[in-house]
Design a protein around this motif. Structure first.
Motif, PDB file in Angstrom:
ATOM      1  N   VAL A 246       0.829  -1.203   0.000  1.00  0.00           N
ATOM      2  CA  VAL A 246       0.000   0.000   0.000  1.00  0.00           C
ATOM      3  C   VAL A 246       0.866   1.257   0.000  1.00  0.00           C
ATOM      4  O   VAL A 246       0.489   2.278  -0.572  1.00  0.00           O
ATOM      5  CB  VAL A 246      -0.962  -0.011   1.205  1.00  0.00           C
ATOM      6  CG1 VAL A 246      -1.735   1.301   1.317  1.00  0.00           C
ATOM      7  CG2 VAL A 246      -1.942  -1.168   1.093  1.00  0.00           C
ATOM      8  N   CYS A 247       2.027   1.173   0.620  1.00  0.00           N
ATOM      9  CA  CYS A 247       2.937   2.330   0.643  1.00  0.00           C
ATOM     10  C   CYS A 247       3.309   2.748  -0.775  1.00  0.00           C
ATOM     11  O   CYS A 247       3.359   3.938  -1.101  1.00  0.00           O
ATOM     12  CB  CYS A 247       4.196   1.997   1.439  1.00  0.00           C
ATOM     13  SG  CYS A 247       3.893   1.665   3.186  1.00  0.00           S
ATOM     14  N   GLY A 248       3.565   1.742  -1.630  1.00  0.00           N
ATOM     15  CA  GLY A 248       3.877   2.045  -3.023  1.00  0.00           C
ATOM     16  C   GLY A 248       2.677   2.606  -3.769  1.00  0.00           C
ATOM     17  O   GLY A 248       2.793   3.578  -4.524  1.00  0.00           O
ATOM     18  N   HIS A 249       1.509   1.992  -3.537  1.00  0.00           N
ATOM     19  CA  HIS A 249       0.309   2.458  -4.230  1.00  0.00           C
ATOM     20  C   HIS A 249      -0.064   3.881  -3.839  1.00  0.00           C
ATOM     21  O   HIS A 249      -0.652   4.615  -4.630  1.00  0.00           O
ATOM     22  CB  HIS A 249      -0.861   1.519  -3.919  1.00  0.00           C
ATOM     23  CG  HIS A 249      -0.644   0.123  -4.418  1.00  0.00           C
ATOM     24  ND1 HIS A 249      -1.286  -0.974  -3.889  1.00  0.00           N
ATOM     25  CD2 HIS A 249       0.169  -0.367  -5.389  1.00  0.00           C
ATOM     26  CE1 HIS A 249      -0.889  -2.066  -4.515  1.00  0.00           C
ATOM     27  NE2 HIS A 249      -0.009  -1.716  -5.423  1.00  0.00           N
ATOM     28  N   MET A 250       0.288   4.266  -2.616  1.00  0.00           N
ATOM     29  CA  MET A 250      -0.022   5.609  -2.135  1.00  0.00           C
ATOM     30  C   MET A 250       1.093   6.605  -2.444  1.00  0.00           C
ATOM     31  O   MET A 250       1.024   7.764  -2.041  1.00  0.00           O
ATOM     32  CB  MET A 250      -0.273   5.575  -0.622  1.00  0.00           C
ATOM     33  CG  MET A 250      -1.554   4.857  -0.205  1.00  0.00           C
ATOM     34  SD  MET A 250      -3.053   5.741  -0.668  1.00  0.00           S
ATOM     35  CE  MET A 250      -2.938   7.178   0.405  1.00  0.00           C
ATOM     36  N   GLU A 251       2.147   6.147  -3.139  1.00  0.00           N
ATOM     37  CA  GLU A 251       3.284   7.002  -3.511  1.00  0.00           C
ATOM     38  C   GLU A 251       3.902   7.672  -2.291  1.00  0.00           C
ATOM     39  O   GLU A 251       4.190   8.877  -2.283  1.00  0.00           O
ATOM     40  CB  GLU A 251       2.840   8.058  -4.532  1.00  0.00           C
ATOM     41  CG  GLU A 251       2.235   7.476  -5.797  1.00  0.00           C
ATOM     42  CD  GLU A 251       1.750   8.533  -6.770  1.00  0.00           C
ATOM     43  OE1 GLU A 251       2.274   9.673  -6.720  1.00  0.00           O
ATOM     44  OE2 GLU A 251       0.856   8.245  -7.567  1.00  0.00           O
ATOM     45  N   ALA A 252       4.121   6.862  -1.254  1.00  0.00           N
ATOM     46  CA  ALA A 252       4.699   7.398  -0.022  1.00  0.00           C
ATOM     47  C   ALA A 252       6.147   7.821  -0.236  1.00  0.00           C
ATOM     48  O   ALA A 252       6.935   7.079  -0.820  1.00  0.00           O
ATOM     49  CB  ALA A 252       4.617   6.349   1.080  1.00  0.00           C
ATOM     50  N   HIS A 253       6.498   9.013   0.232  1.00  0.00           N
ATOM     51  CA  HIS A 253       7.881   9.481   0.111  1.00  0.00           C
ATOM     52  C   HIS A 253       8.793   8.772   1.094  1.00  0.00           C
ATOM     53  O   HIS A 253       9.956   8.501   0.806  1.00  0.00           O
ATOM     54  CB  HIS A 253       7.939  11.003   0.332  1.00  0.00           C
ATOM     55  CG  HIS A 253       7.218  11.776  -0.721  1.00  0.00           C
ATOM     56  ND1 HIS A 253       6.827  13.083  -0.550  1.00  0.00           N
ATOM     57  CD2 HIS A 253       6.787  11.430  -1.967  1.00  0.00           C
ATOM     58  CE1 HIS A 253       6.203  13.518  -1.640  1.00  0.00           C
ATOM     59  NE2 HIS A 253       6.167  12.524  -2.505  1.00  0.00           N
ATOM     60  N   LYS A 254       8.270   8.472   2.279  1.00  0.00           N
ATOM     61  CA  LYS A 254       9.025   7.760   3.304  1.00  0.00           C
ATOM     62  C   LYS A 254       8.113   6.737   3.963  1.00  0.00           C
ATOM     63  O   LYS A 254       6.909   6.943   4.052  1.00  0.00           O
ATOM     64  CB  LYS A 254       9.555   8.728   4.377  1.00  0.00           C
ATOM     65  CG  LYS A 254      10.550   9.755   3.863  1.00  0.00           C
ATOM     66  CD  LYS A 254      11.016  10.649   5.013  1.00  0.00           C
ATOM     67  CE  LYS A 254      12.004  11.704   4.509  1.00  0.00           C
ATOM     68  NZ  LYS A 254      12.460  12.598   5.607  1.00  0.00           N
ATOM     69  N   HIS A 255       8.718   5.615   4.411  1.00  0.00           N
ATOM     70  CA  HIS A 255       7.919   4.679   5.184  1.00  0.00           C
ATOM     71  C   HIS A 255       8.763   4.097   6.312  1.00  0.00           C
ATOM     72  O   HIS A 255       9.983   3.947   6.188  1.00  0.00           O
ATOM     73  CB  HIS A 255       7.328   3.574   4.301  1.00  0.00           C
ATOM     74  CG  HIS A 255       8.330   2.649   3.710  1.00  0.00           C
ATOM     75  ND1 HIS A 255       8.960   2.895   2.503  1.00  0.00           N
ATOM     76  CD2 HIS A 255       8.812   1.465   4.151  1.00  0.00           C
ATOM     77  CE1 HIS A 255       9.784   1.911   2.224  1.00  0.00           C
ATOM     78  NE2 HIS A 255       9.724   1.028   3.216  1.00  0.00           N
ATOM     79  N   PHE A 256       8.113   3.809   7.407  1.00  0.00           N
ATOM     80  CA  PHE A 256       8.772   3.300   8.607  1.00  0.00           C
ATOM     81  C   PHE A 256       8.011   2.076   9.090  1.00  0.00           C
ATOM     82  O   PHE A 256       6.790   2.061   9.096  1.00  0.00           O
ATOM     83  CB  PHE A 256       8.781   4.351   9.726  1.00  0.00           C
ATOM     84  CG  PHE A 256       9.333   5.685   9.312  1.00  0.00           C
ATOM     85  CD1 PHE A 256      10.692   5.948   9.408  1.00  0.00           C
ATOM     86  CD2 PHE A 256       8.487   6.672   8.815  1.00  0.00           C
ATOM     87  CE1 PHE A 256      11.189   7.185   9.018  1.00  0.00           C
ATOM     88  CE2 PHE A 256       8.981   7.894   8.426  1.00  0.00           C
ATOM     89  CZ  PHE A 256      10.342   8.165   8.526  1.00  0.00           C
ATOM     90  N   ARG A 257       8.731   1.063   9.505  1.00  0.00           N
ATOM     91  CA  ARG A 257       8.106  -0.118  10.085  1.00  0.00           C
ATOM     92  C   ARG A 257       7.919   0.122  11.587  1.00  0.00           C
ATOM     93  O   ARG A 257       8.872   0.472  12.290  1.00  0.00           O
ATOM     94  CB  ARG A 257       8.973  -1.353   9.864  1.00  0.00           C
ATOM     95  CG  ARG A 257       8.385  -2.616  10.520  1.00  0.00           C
ATOM     96  CD  ARG A 257       9.270  -3.837  10.245  1.00  0.00           C
ATOM     97  NE  ARG A 257       8.795  -4.996  10.980  1.00  0.00           N
ATOM     98  CZ  ARG A 257       7.843  -5.817  10.555  1.00  0.00           C
ATOM     99  NH1 ARG A 257       7.273  -5.586   9.378  1.00  0.00           N
ATOM    100  NH2 ARG A 257       7.459  -6.850  11.268  1.00  0.00           N
TER     101      ARG A 257
END
Length: 724
Positions: A246-257
């Motif tokens: 979903v992070c990719g589909h939402m075009e997230a600039h940054k992601h954290f686990r």
């Protein structure tokens, strides 16, 4: 001898008050009852007109992408405002009616009754004016969405609310709208496109942080009405998800686990849920508890629910068994979401299969659905989940089961509301996983609740399924004929149902519960007679005009809900129709009619609920039966009744003209029935009745009751409980 009108007035005070009523004032007082009846009738017609206009607007917006006209929106807003005032008047009416005296020509408080009568008359005129303005040639015009890059200064506006996977866009729009002042009911009924335009106009001028919690798929922010953040506008969007894709589909600039809890944090949380009493009950439990906490995988929800489940396990053997079950779950459920097997331990720890069935049943409700405890218990009774009690005893057991599920964190109380509960979406997912995967043979659910379906699932998907929930969708027709002889439960409530094909129910001989409430249905197919096992039928908030004679075939029916079936009530009143289609059924009946005719049709009646019937003057009026009046007068339609509830019946004067025995009666509850001065209770039954017996009501109402003699009053006095 001519007609003589004689009035006896004791005391100068009453006489003085009556003289104080001038001709102008007495007109409002004298016409108060009739004006209230007219107001309710005309307001109902106004609401029907509003619904027709709203449908036209929604079609124009949804199908033709048009914008509603300002004059239409203004009219809808005025209807909403007047509606609020009319509902307040209706709510206050019983108190004012109770003040009238001298046959309605005077009042014990002339000033108050005059003001109230004037208020009623003014609202009646306002309703009439709005009705006259309803004929709009056009309700909508062209619509242009200004999707272009905005600029300017922004300010922070709002932060987080939880977002469900079902109909995300609509829910996000309404959550944002509430924060920025677009929360009226009329705004909520607008199309997605129109709401998106409104949100865009406001948010494009502001700097905001939007937090979306627990999204399961891509959210199209353009359809929501949100300007995409960039370095120039300074706005931010933060979201949490269980799926990295979903992070990719939402075009997230940054992601954290987000990591699991540290061991010490996990243990502290688990220990707080188990409690010191249990941990200190035996020297060996503490070390075993640490192992159980570790098996929870540092998942907060698992730690909480399993900790609650172990709170009263005070022997080492019980803790060792819990460890075995949790360890075995890793191998039994490979590849599954790691939280489900651990949460299932809480399900397994429930005291018996009846409670487990009640828990799984809750997953049929749509996500985030808030349900009244009483309505949930009604369904459990209809399904046969509770012991073979009836009336109050069954309800008490239902509330006991709800308490068990609340204590296990498998249900949640709704903040600020005592009688409603909901299910956490993760718990609901786990329950559906159990019903559809783990216990498929026993349960086997098909659930598409709140999925915005316009058509029902294909008939071949129904085969072999035991419980189906299609509630809160947009299904209009049921034209296919499914084959589902094992089906026990069918939720079709809160759809757009207009037609059910005649053979739709032909292979549902095992069905116990059918919910068709909140649908624009005007009639039922004759094929409903095939539902020979049906125990619970909910037809509330439909547009039914009459009950089909085929309902006589439903010999196992226990609960029939006709609440807010206004068209049915009016039809029965206008046509002098009867409800004798129900001769042999055991029912709880909730309806808006003037009186119940053909009382012999209710000789198996177990519970009687009548509420919000503003025209009803008598529950059973035997004077309507002509030649059989004497026979009817000797019958007792309440011989099997164990619970009777009468509420908000401002014109009710009589339940039954004769004193009757209620050999199984456990509770009679009277609320907001100001004109009911006698209750038809046979005093001998109060002495011989071995069942728990109580009469509940307002103290003022009880003190105003009229009795045959003082001895009868004294017999029933110990059984009265005030609701004040």
């Amino acid at each position: 001898m001519g007609n003589i009108f004689s009035v006896s007035i004791s005391g100068d005070a009453t006489f003085s008050r009556c003289l104080d009523c001038t001709a102008a004032k007495t007109a409002y007082i004298r016409e108060l009852k009739d004006s209230l009846g007219d107001l309710q009738t005309e307001y109902r017609k106004l609401i029907e007109a509003r619904n027709d206009v709203t449908k036209r607007v929604m079609i124009a917006e949804e199908q033709h992408e048009m914008k509603r006209l300002d004059q239409v929106q203004g009219w809808l807003s005025r209807v909403e405002a007047v509606g609020t005032e009319v509902e307040e008047i209706i709510k206050d009416s019983s108190q004012e009616i109770d003040r009238l005296c001298l046959g309605g020509y005077c009042s014990r408080n002339c000033k108050s009754s005059y003001k109230f009568g004037k208020r009623v008359a003014e609202k009646l005129r306002a309703v009439a004016t709005l009705k006259s303005e309803r004929d709009f040639k056009d309700v909508a015009g062209g619509l242009e969405m200004p999707w272009r890059e905005a600029s300017g200064n922004y300010r922070a506006t709002w932060r987080r609310r939880v977002v469900s996977k079902d109909h995300q866009i609509e829910k996000i729009q309404e959550e944002i709208g509430e924060k920025i002042g677009l929360s009226s009911e009329s705004w909520k009924t607008k199309s997605l496109l129109y709401k998106a335009q409104d949100l865009f106009k406001i948010l494009s001028k502001k700097k905001f942080v939007l937090v979306l919690d627990d999204i399961w798929e891509r959210v199209d922010l353009t359809k929501v009405g949100i300007l995409h953040p960039d370095p120039n506008n300074g706005s931010k969007i933060v979201f949490t998800t269980r799926f990295v894709e979903v992070c990719g589909h939402m075009e997230a600039h940054k992601h954290f686990r987000v990591e699991f809890l540290e061991n010490e944090q996990a243990w502290k949380l688990f220990k707080s849920k188990v409690g010191e009493d249990t941990l200190n009950n035996h020297p060996g439990i503490l070390e075993l508890a640490k192992i159980v906490a570790k098996e929870c995988g540092a998942l907060p929800l698992a730690l909480i629910t399993i900790g609650r489940a172990m709170a009263f396990k005070k022997t080492p053997e019980e803790w060792r068994y819990a460890i075995q079950v949790l360890k075995r779950s890793d191998s039994e459920f490979p590849g599954m979401n790691e939280v489900y097997p651990r949460l299932k331990f809480t399900y397994d720890s429930l005291p018996n299969d009846k409670v487990r069935s009640c828990f799984l049943y809750c997953s049929l409700l749509s996500e985030d659905f808030i349900v009244r405890k009483g309505n949930l218990i009604d369904c459990w009774i209809g399904e046969g989940f509770l012991d073979e009690y009836e009336g109050i005893e069954a309800r008490n057991q239902g509330y006991h089961f709800i308490g068990i599920l609340l204590n296990a964190c498998l249900l949640e109380e709704v903040s600020g509301v005592d009688d409603r509960v909901k299910m956490h979406d993760v718990i609901r997912d786990m329950a559906l996983w159990i019903a559809c995967k783990v216990e498929k043979e026993k349960e086997n659910f098909l659930v598409h609740a709140g999925a915005r379906l316009k058509e029902a699932p294909k008939a071949d998907q129904w085969t072999g399924v035991r419980r189906i929930s299609l509630m809160k969708n947009q299904i209009k027709n049921l034209s296919e004929v499914p084959t589902c002889p094992r089906l026990l439960t069918l939720f079709l409530n809160s759809n757009s149902l207009e037609m059910i094909t005649n053979d739709f129910f032909q292979s549902m001989s095992s069905l116990k519960l059918l919910d068709l409430s909140v649908n624009p249905l005007t009639d039922l197919p004759s094929g409903i007679s095939k539902l020979v096992s049906l125990q619970h039928l909910d037809l509330s908030s439909t547009q039914l005009e009459e009950l089909p004679k085929e309902l006589k075939a439903l010999v196992n029916l226990k609960c029939l809900n006709l609440d807010y079936t206004l068209d049915l009530a009016e039809h029965m009143q206008a046509r002098k129709a009867t409800v004798n289609n129900l001769e042999e059924v055991k029912i709880d009946i909730i309806c808006k009619v003037q009186e119940i005719r053909e009382p012999h049709g209710f000789r198996n009646l177990r519970s009687l609920y009548v509420s919000d019937c503003f025209a009803m003057e008598e529950i059973i009026d035997i004077s309507k039966f002509g030649e059989v009046q004497q026979i009817m007068g000797n019958l007792n339609p309440f011989v099997k009744v164990n619970e009777c509830s009468l509420r908000i019946l401002p014109k009710l004067k009589s339940i039954h003209r004769n004193a009757l025995s209620f050999p199984l009666l456990q509770q009679m509850k009277i609320s907001e029935c100001p004109l009911l001065k006698k209750i038809p209770l046979d005093s001998s039954r109060a002495i011989t009745n071995k069942h728990e017996f109580v009469i509940r009501g307002d103290k003022h109402w009880w003190e105003g009751l009229e009795w045959e003699d003082e001895a009868t009053q004294n017999v029933f006095l110990p059984f009265f409980r005030t609701d004040n």
